[in-house]
Design an enzyme around this catalytic site. Structure first.
Site, short mmCIF file in Angstrom:
data_model
loop_
_atom_site.label_atom_id
_atom_site.label_comp_id
_atom_site.label_asym_id
_atom_site.label_seq_id
_atom_site.Cartn_x
_atom_site.Cartn_y
_atom_site.Cartn_z
N GLU A 1 -5.45 -8.72 0.92
CA GLU A 1 -6.08 -8.40 2.20
C GLU A 1 -7.56 -8.14 1.96
O GLU A 1 -7.93 -7.45 1.00
CB GLU A 1 -5.52 -7.11 2.85
N GLU B 1 0.79 -1.23 0.00
CA GLU B 1 0.00 0.00 0.00
C GLU B 1 0.83 1.28 0.00
O GLU B 1 0.79 2.07 0.97
CB GLU B 1 -0.95 0.01 1.21
#
Ligand code: PNW
Length: 456
Positions: free
Chosen positions: A364, A163
């Site tokens: 995720e 991320e």
């Protein structure tokens, strides 16, 4: 609902969120140690000093993963365990920990997926400018090489960054994450240097024979409020422009350079309004455009926006002038995040069209709820419903032709949820922080059955 035969089922964690043992075996300080120990940054003053004590309990945790029949485990390596100062001297005891963990996983029949950077930058590098400094990208590539040299004989799957949007824009934009800086120009520079670090590391991994090289992004479908519950709702021209701009800032900012070697115009325009583009040097985009096998998608909720004439940019979104970030009309998790399962299929289908040649993996997905332990059980029906709803959408995306390789739940364990500390619980396994006792929640048993059946 049956999944493809070789579909990967697993769970994910990150080093600072679970390991603890922050002073052990020569680990250096990270920006999250500094940040969490600075009052006011993390709810209840929580820190990762002990966390889930996974550093000492990893054997038990791997045994638990095996009981839950996980096929894959995605974890991150703490850079300051490997290079306490972020460069040069290698700390053999830090490498030895991950060596033991990998062997334990392989002995349990669990495929390791390594993330090289899940936000715990060595503080020594932050002291030299952190990700705002171009050198950090080169330091990262060196570090990636060190870890691959040690573990690459047993670990095939390598993610460079987790991320980068969050690292850059929460770390350097709105200051909600470490290192807690608040400057739109620094955030945009950091995003570029993170990408450069990705490209340099990806090439080194590939040249060293890595099996699969992956970039993990937090992504989301960007929707108008009406589109949350009605995918076919037509946006006004102004709202559609806001949607496209935010999609460029969230997802294309990272995936267009990585996959195609170019920045979206919206990102260049944002940089021109915030400090300029001098940090983007000739040749950088070619370096960032290193061969990529997989895009890892972390999905929690859609991003809801509409036109907001005259509004200034949100600090986490340089370039978002004139955009209003809106609420979704949907139930929420304990994080206050809206639950929109079909956002995941919409996202996967879009990304598979935009980045055709690269495979996708959900690296995720999961939710925090206010779990309660009663009589040695956690009846987290809300989490089961969340996971069930999202897996149905994963299946739908596969049926629609998306090249989707696997699904990893966030997270194996309740853990240090960054600025929210320990009060937000994302685990399928409950952790009693006073005793470090692990207690699989109903969702863990449910997930085990999904894995065993390879379906819902
Ligand atoms: C991800 N946002 O973080 C991370 O990869 C995990 O470490 C984290 O525990 C998990 O999601 C749950 O939060 C995010 O504000 C944190 O957009 C914040 C955002 C997105 C992702």
């Amino acid at each position: 609902m049956i999944f493809p035969e070789d579909f990967v089922w697993g769970a994910a964690t990150a080093s600072y969120q679970i390991e603890g043992a922050v002073k052990e075996d020569g680990r250096g300080q990270s920006i999250w140690d500094t940040f969490s120990h600075t009052p006011g940054n993390v709810a209840d003053g929580d820190t990762g000093d002990v966390a889930c004590d996974h550093y000492h309990r990893f054997r038990d945790d791997v045994a638990l993963m095996r009981e839950l029949r996980l096929g894959a485990y995605r974890f991150s390596v703490a850079w300051p365990r490997i290079q306490p100062d972020g460069h040069g001297a290698i700390n053999p005891r830090g490498l030895a920990f991950y060596d033991r963990l990998v062997d334990e996983l392989l002995a349990a029949g669990i495929t390791p997926y390594i993330t090289l950077y899940h936000w715990d930058l060595p503080q020594a590098l932050e002291d030299r400018g952190g990700w705002t400094d171009r050198d950090t990208a080169y330091r990262f590539a060196d570090y990636a090489q060190v870890v691959h040299d040690r573990l690459g004989d047993r670990v095939r799957n390598w993610a460079t960054l987790n991320e980068p949007w969050v690292s850059a824009f929460l770390g350097y934009g709105n200051g909600v994450h470490a290192p807690g800086r608040r400057d739109p120009a620094e955030a945009l520079r950091s995003a570029h240097h993170l990408l450069l670090g990705h490209g340099l590391a990806a090439r080194r991994l590939r040249d060293s024979g890595a099996g699969a090289v992956m970039l993990v992004v937090n992504s989301a479908p960007v929707l108008t409020p009406a589109q949350v519950n009605d995918p076919s709702a037509v946006a006004s021209e102004e709202d559609a422009a806001a949607v496209d701009r935010v999609h460029a800032l969230l997802t294309r900012q990272f995936l267009d350079p990585a996959v195609y070697g170019r920045y979206p115009d919206e990102v260049v325009a944002a940089a021109e309004r915030n400090g300029g583009t001098a940090h983007i040097r000739d040749g950088d985009l070619a370096l960032i455009n290193a061969p990529l096998d997989l895009i890892g998608i972390n999905y929690y909720n859609p991003c809801v926006v509409e036109a907001g004439p005259g509004l200034p940019a949100d600090p986490a979104w340089p370039g978002s002038e004139g955009v209003r970030f809106a609420e979704a009309d949907a139930p929420t998790t304990a994080m206050g995040w809206p639950i929109v399962p079909d956002g995941l299929s919409r996202l996967l289908i879009r990304l598979s069209q935009d980045y055709k040649q690269v495979g996708l993996m959900v690296t995720e997905n999961g939710a925090a709820f206010d779990d309660v332990v009663e009589n040695g059980r956690v009846h987290d029906d809300d989490r089961v419903a969340y996971l069930d709803g999202h897996l149905r959408e994963v299946h739908r995306a596969i049926e629609a032709g998306v090249d989707l390789r696997g699904y990893l739940v966030w997270s194996l364990l309740d853990n240090f949820e960054w600025a929210e500390g320990y009060r937000r619980r994302f685990g399928i396994v409950h952790v009693d922080y006073a005793t470090q006792e692990r207690l699989p929640k109903d969702s863990a048993f449910w997930y085990r059955d999904v894995i065993v059946r390879n379906g819902l």
